[in-house]
Enzyme design. Structure first.
Site, PDB file in Angstrom:
ATOM      1  N   HIS A   1      83.199 -52.853  98.065  1.00  0.00           N
ATOM      2  CA  HIS A   1      83.033 -52.588  96.639  1.00  0.00           C
ATOM      3  C   HIS A   1      82.901 -51.080  96.470  1.00  0.00           C
ATOM      4  O   HIS A   1      82.200 -50.431  97.233  1.00  0.00           O
ATOM      5  CB  HIS A   1      81.779 -53.322  96.157  1.00  0.00           C
ATOM      6  CG  HIS A   1      81.499 -53.206  94.693  1.00  0.00           C
ATOM      7  ND1 HIS A   1      81.141 -52.016  94.109  1.00  0.00           N
ATOM      8  CD2 HIS A   1      81.496 -54.125  93.696  1.00  0.00           C
ATOM      9  CE1 HIS A   1      80.943 -52.218  92.812  1.00  0.00           C
ATOM     10  NE2 HIS A   1      81.150 -53.482  92.538  1.00  0.00           N
ATOM     11  N   ARG A  17      81.467 -49.181  84.729  1.00  0.00           N
ATOM     12  CA  ARG A  17      82.816 -48.781  84.313  1.00  0.00           C
ATOM     13  C   ARG A  17      83.309 -49.672  83.180  1.00  0.00           C
ATOM     14  O   ARG A  17      83.983 -49.217  82.267  1.00  0.00           O
ATOM     15  CB  ARG A  17      83.764 -48.822  85.518  1.00  0.00           C
ATOM     16  CG  ARG A  17      83.569 -47.625  86.437  1.00  0.00           C
ATOM     17  CD  ARG A  17      84.323 -47.775  87.747  1.00  0.00           C
ATOM     18  NE  ARG A  17      83.678 -48.719  88.644  1.00  0.00           N
ATOM     19  CZ  ARG A  17      84.326 -49.579  89.429  1.00  0.00           C
ATOM     20  NH1 ARG A  17      85.635 -49.638  89.400  1.00  0.00           N
ATOM     21  NH2 ARG A  17      83.661 -50.397  90.218  1.00  0.00           N
TER      22      ARG A  17
END
Lengths: 277, 252, 600
Positions: free
Chosen positions: C238, C258
């Site tokens: 990740h 994000r």
């Protein structure tokens, strides 16, 4: 170790005894400082207010009335809140003990059953507990499940009474703008005492309307806020106020005592009230 | 790098003592890192629970310098260099070994809470709730079940005789969360007094003080439940309810 | 030799693991009326699911009515670079919405839209805002909901219990044998069906967002019992984790940062993701800042910001920036939401992130950018299962969640994990219960086998001067971190396998001090066996796949190869020897293929 198998959370080995640590607490900080301070300040306030209530004098100097003696409910009062025509109550309670005792039970009960003060005095007077993770001093605890402490749950009635007092004290603070005119009658004015009384009433109102019961009665009881927009917004405002409840509790305690002291000292001629306007 | 003396409780219900370990720390380390370092070097069998090491699972509860805290969220730079730091198990619960205690009391209490019973959905089959309707309960759903509030609550900690009828702060907010669920149909206000023992709480607020999620356990959970109980004995409220003909919830 | 004592419990279905998949499986099995035991290594409600932050991907269409299962299916297949088990991806996309609504009926309180429906947020690789969420603590909400629903369903929960080995009656799985972590005593669970829901393998790496529990238990139990594993080379790194201070390196920073408007920047302040858009995603990704900015509010007429490309692409991009000397002071890159969104919005949407940076790194994410870098996060591979029933290749064995492989192909999209847990957790519980009901009679457990496992489990106590289990674990983590990381080469993988072999030899000599009561040193020693097993599987499969795809990047084979795009690497074990073979992917029906051809 005793192995007892639970029916549905089975296999969880259940230990029998707590950690063998004898110390009543392992805290290294000055955990006692806060309850001790609370104890000293609250005791000092109780002593002062009892003494002041017993005086039955020096609680009024035009146009200021001490909050300990408001409202005036007897003709023997040196000042009249509701104008004239009050009964001439001279039975012993008032004669001997001063009218302050007919009044102080209201705000007193509000503070006594207040959720914040309960925390403060259960910690500092009862030592149950004195501080977090510090062992309770006494055994045999029943919380607020029995008389007399079960009565704490009627805090909201004390709040209803406290609201009436906010109205009365606001009236007194308004009267504090009406100074005696040397030519007779009254004239508008502002003295230090006026400001003192207004600060006191603001702090008291802050304390009264930041109350947990108030927050509940005004909106907290609602389950679905979107269906009651007015109560919902009121609750949101009161919630922000409620976060300041302990601050208002102390500020208003000091302000009410100091207001009485100020008026007392002016009335006794020890200090002079300055006129601003 | 600063060195500390860790005074860690070692033992089982039969007996135990605090044992000192000198540990050098690195930048940003937390108490749990130090415990892991002790395990990897001096005491591989030092028992302690942990999982996420991020303050999200609530496994590594302990009493550090006498204060109930999560070991993974207690930074070492909180302490003076060279200080002796005591690490004890959460003392309210029976000891298994070292820093591990038997917290099954909490799992038994969890089972007793009357579960959610939902209203029927809207005619289109959907459930609708506004954000403002779920805000209050969402605060309680932040609970990570570290049981630090249960550990610090003096009713459980110092008055064990009440344990059978006292649920503790974690479950008061669980109940409050259900009570404030906009679609629930169960009335738990009587139950919270008779079966969860909310009257034993004297709102001294230690639960709120130790909550690592900063949930306002007392102000937003316990006191509103006490107030809801007071509603049931308040004639004014009774009259208003009669007058409005408000639909009551079903008692638990 | 003295016989070892153990207690026995009997159930129709035993579920191992009590995260999202395990709890959902147990609830479903109980609903079928069979007797269910749920075994977990930690306390109930502490499983790694609590760490999931961003949300549950489900095409509810609450925010974008255009969204539906077909689009979700396409996104998932594309994110997995087409090597997903198509049937799993289809079932997942079709059933996820109902699973989310079911959670709501059981008490979950998701964040809401203005119409009072479940709100959905943007995430990498998802065409529409699709993730049902609760701030950034969705996993906690999910596990708590399942836990409190589950405790009223008559499930027997066995907490802090570690399963060492499965037992078999002939070909069939007949139970599970393990020990109580609390007391060190042994326990046998006899069962007709066993569901593995044990999660991942992250503890084989040094920098990982996974907890101590992620030691590949389920994958190993299955392999040892004769079942196949697939896709073990596909490991997800990740892209965003904390990189500083060192003690918290690997702590997850949700993709939701994000999704909610945060962007990645290098030390020159450049939004470098615009330089790393692969051809596959060129059609649907904005190639300039202006379009990317417009996309947040107008998704119909603009293409998605490259900050939200799938995780493998972002992770590789970050690694490339750092390697090129454009990284942040502590070897990561900057993730900036502070300059882009108001402080109140950040605190409301990302409370745990705010809290985590503030408390652990003294960084106020509403004022300054975060420093982030990739870490091991998830394994796409796992137990090979039948898509509809989740049955493994050994009768009576089922697997769901991260422990199972195939659903996510070579790369998992954010948010698809929580929905995977629910969809296939339910299917595992259902089919395990049906299997157990149909089986009838009773299965046997070989007492001699059980005694042998028990003796092996106690061996570390016989070697007081044995190897330190923590040291072996640390050396394995270094090996995997350095040699089987984001970018791999044949040479390094071969070296890794050699080192793993040496570590296996050391692990056979592992010692243990202290007694059997809650002894983490002993527990770590026992977990080494499964950890080394899955590490070896991962390295072997990675060596075999000579191409780059999703979570498997080979420096010596940097491109995807169409012939590799049609096969899975399958691992199995006979007599302690792990072997490997390639098998063709299941064939996708034409109507689903057509979906993939549709415009992006």
């Amino acid at each position: 170790m005793i192995r007892e198998v639970l029916k549905d959370q089975r296999g969880h080995v259940r230990a029998a005894a707590r950690p063998p640590i004898a110390a009543a607490h392992l805290r290294k900080d000055a955990w006692w400082a806060l309850p001790l301070t609370t104890f000293v300040v609250l005791t000092a306030f109780i002593i002062y207010s009892t003494w002041a209530a017993l005086q039955n004098a020096h609680y009024y100097v035009a146009p200021y009335l001490s909050p300990f003696y408001s409202p005036c409910i007897s003709k023997s009062c040196v000042h009249s809140t509701f104008g004239y025509g009050l009964p001439d109550m001279t039975f012993p309670v008032i004669g001997v003990l001063s009218p302050a005792f007919l009044i102080l039970w209201g705000p007193g009960l509000f503070r006594l059953t207040c959720y914040y003060y309960r925390k403060a005095y259960y910690r500092s007077f009862w030592l149950a507990p004195a501080a977090c993770a510090v062992r309770d001093v006494k055994g045999g605890y029943s919380g607020e499940t029995r008389f007399p402490l079960i009565v704490q749950n009627f805090h909201r009635y004390a709040w209803y009474v406290a609201v009436i007092f906010i109205v009365l004290l606001t009236w007194d603070a308004l009267l504090a703008f009406r100074f005696p005119d040397p030519r007779g009658g009254t004239q508008f004015g502002i003295g230090i005492g006026t400001l003192v009384m207004w600060i006191n009433v603001i702090f008291l109102a802050g304390y009264t309307f930041s109350c947990h019961s108030c927050r509940h009665v005004c909106g907290g009881h609602v389950d679905v806020f979107s269906k009651t927009p007015a109560r919902s917004s009121l609750w949101h405002v009161l919630t922000r106020l409620n976060e300041k409840h302990p601050t208002f509790a102390w500020l208003s305690l000091f302000s009410v005592g100091l207001t009485d002291l100020y008026i007392r000292l002016v009335s006794m001629g020890i200090i002079r009230d300055l006129r601003i306007l | 790098m600063p060195t500390y003396t860790m005074r860690v409780f070692r033992g089982d219900p039969g007996g135990g003592e605090f044992k000192d370990y000198r540990v050098e720390t690195g930048e940003g380390m937390v108490v749990l890192d130090v415990i892991h370092r002790i395990q990897a070097t001096e005491a591989p069998d030092l028992a302690c629970r942990w999982n996420c090491k991020a303050g999200k699972c609530g496994s590594c509860s302990a009493e550090i310098n006498g204060k109930p805290r999560l070991m993974c969220m207690t930074r070492m730079n909180l302490f003076e260099e060279g200080e002796t730091i005591s690490v004890a198990p959460i003392r309210t619960f029976p000891l298994i070994r070292d820093l591990v205690t038997d917290v099954s009391y909490n799992y038994e209490k969890a089972k007793q809470v009357p579960p959610l019973r939902l209203k029927p959905p809207d005619p289109d089959g959907k459930y609708r709730m506004m954000q403002e309707d779920v805000d209050r309960a969402q605060e309680f759903h932040k609970c990570i079940e570290c049981f630090l509030c249960q550990d610090v609550c003096h009713v459980i900690r110092d008055h064990e005789e009440h344990k059978p009828k006292f649920a503790g702060p974690r479950f008061f907010i669980k109940i409050a969360g259900l009570a404030m669920h906009p679609l629930d149909t169960v009335d738990r206000t009587k139950w919270v007094g008779t079966h969860a023992g909310v009257g034993l709480c004297n709102i001294t607020k230690c639960c709120t003080e130790v909550c690592p999620e900063h949930i306002h356990i007392t102000d937003n959970g316990i006191i509103p439940m006490k107030e809801r109980m007071a509603d049931n004995v308040d004639p004014v409220v009774w009259l208003l309810r009669k007058f409005r003909g408000a639909k009551g919830k079903q008692p638990a | 030799m003295a016989t070892v004592q153990y207690e026995t419990h009997e159930h129709d279905v035993i579920v191992i693991g009590a995260g999202g998949a395990g709890l959902r499986a147990a609830i479903e099995a109980a609903a079928q009326g069979v007797s269910v035991g749920l075994v977990c290594k930690s306390l109930l409600g502490k499983a790694h699911t609590v760490m999931a932050e961003g949300g549950i991907a489900a095409a509810l269409g609450n925010v974008w009515p255009e969204d539906n299962w077909q689009v979700h299916f396409r996104d998932t297949m594309k994110g997995g670079r087409m090597v997903n088990n198509w049937r799993m991806a289809q079932l997942h996309a079709q059933e996820a919405p109902e699973r989310v609504l079911e959670l709501e009926r059981w008490g979950a309180l998701f964040d809401r839209t203005k119409d009072g429906l479940i709100s959905q947020r943007d995430f990498g690789g998802h065409r529409y805002a699709r993730l049902a969420h609760v701030g950034d603590r969705t996993g906690l909400e999910m596990i708590r909901t399942l836990q409190y629903h589950g405790i009223h369903q008559g499930i027997d929960v066995y907490m802090e219990c570690k399963i060492e080995r499965l037992t078999k009656d002939g070909d069939r799985v007949s139970g599970a044998f393990g020990y109580w972590r609390n007391s060190g005593e042994f326990v046998l669970f006899k069962a007709k069906a066993v569901v593995l829901a044990t999660g991942g393998i992250g503890k084989a790496w040094k920098i990982t967002s996974n907890s101590w529990e992620y030691t590949g238990d389920g994958q190993s139990l299955a392999l040892w019992a004769g079942a196949d594993l697939i896709d073990m080379e596909f490991v997800q790194f990740h892209p965003t984790h904390m990189v500083w201070p060192p003690s918290v390196a690997g702590l997850l920073v949700t993709e939701g940062v994000r999704g909610d408007g945060g962007t990645l920047k290098n030390k020159q302040g450049e939004r470098f993701m615009f330089n790393h858009i692969p051809d596959l995603y060129k059609g649907e990704t904005a190639d300039n800042i202006e379009e990317a900015e417009r996309w947040y509010t107008d998704k119909k007429n603009n293409r998605r910001t490259p900050d939200l490309l799938p995780r493998d692409i972002v992770a590789r991009a970050i690694r490339a920036e750092v390697k090129a000397g454009r990284g942040s002071p502590h070897g990561g890159v900057f993730l900036d939401i502070a300059s882009r969104r108001p402080a109140d919005y950040i605190r409301k949407r990302l409370p745990s992130m705010y809290h985590q940076f503030k408390e652990l790194a003294d960084v106020d994410i509403t004022k300054e950018p975060m420093e982030v870098g990739p870490a091991q996060h998830y394994v796409m591979g796992g137990v090979r299962v039948d898509a509809d029933s989740t049955a493994a290749t050994v009768p009576g064995l089922f697997a769901a969640g991260e422990a199972a492989g195939g659903m996510h192909g070579s790369n998992r999209l954010g948010g698809n994990s929580l929905s995977d847990l629910l969809v296939f957790g339910r299917r595992a519980g259902l089919h395990a219960a049906l299997y157990a009901k149909n089986l009838g009679g009773r299965l046997n457990v070989d007492a001699g086998h059980v005694q042998a496992i028990a003796r092996e489990t106690l061996e570390p106590f016989n070697r007081t001067a044995g190897e330190n289990p923590y040291a072996i674990q640390a050396d394995l983590q270094d090996t995997m971190q350095n040699l089987v990381g984001i970018i791999r080469t044949e040479e390094e993988l071969k070296e890794a396998l050699k080192k793993i072999e040496a570590l296996k030899a050391r692990a056979r000599k592992v010692g243990g001090g202290g007694g059997r009561t809650y002894n983490p040193g002993w527990h770590t020693a026992l977990d080494l066996k499964s950890l080394l097993t899955v590490a070896e599987c991962c390295a072997m499969a990675a060596l075999e796949r000579k191409e780059s795809r999703g979570g498997h990047t080979r420096e010596d084979h940097p491109y995807s190869d169409d012939t590799w795009g049609t096969v899975n690497v399958v691992l199995s074990q006979r007599d302690g020897v792990t072997s490997l073979r390639r098998e063709p992917l299941p064939k996708m029906p034409d109507e689903l293929k057509a979906l993939l051809q549709e415009r992006t």
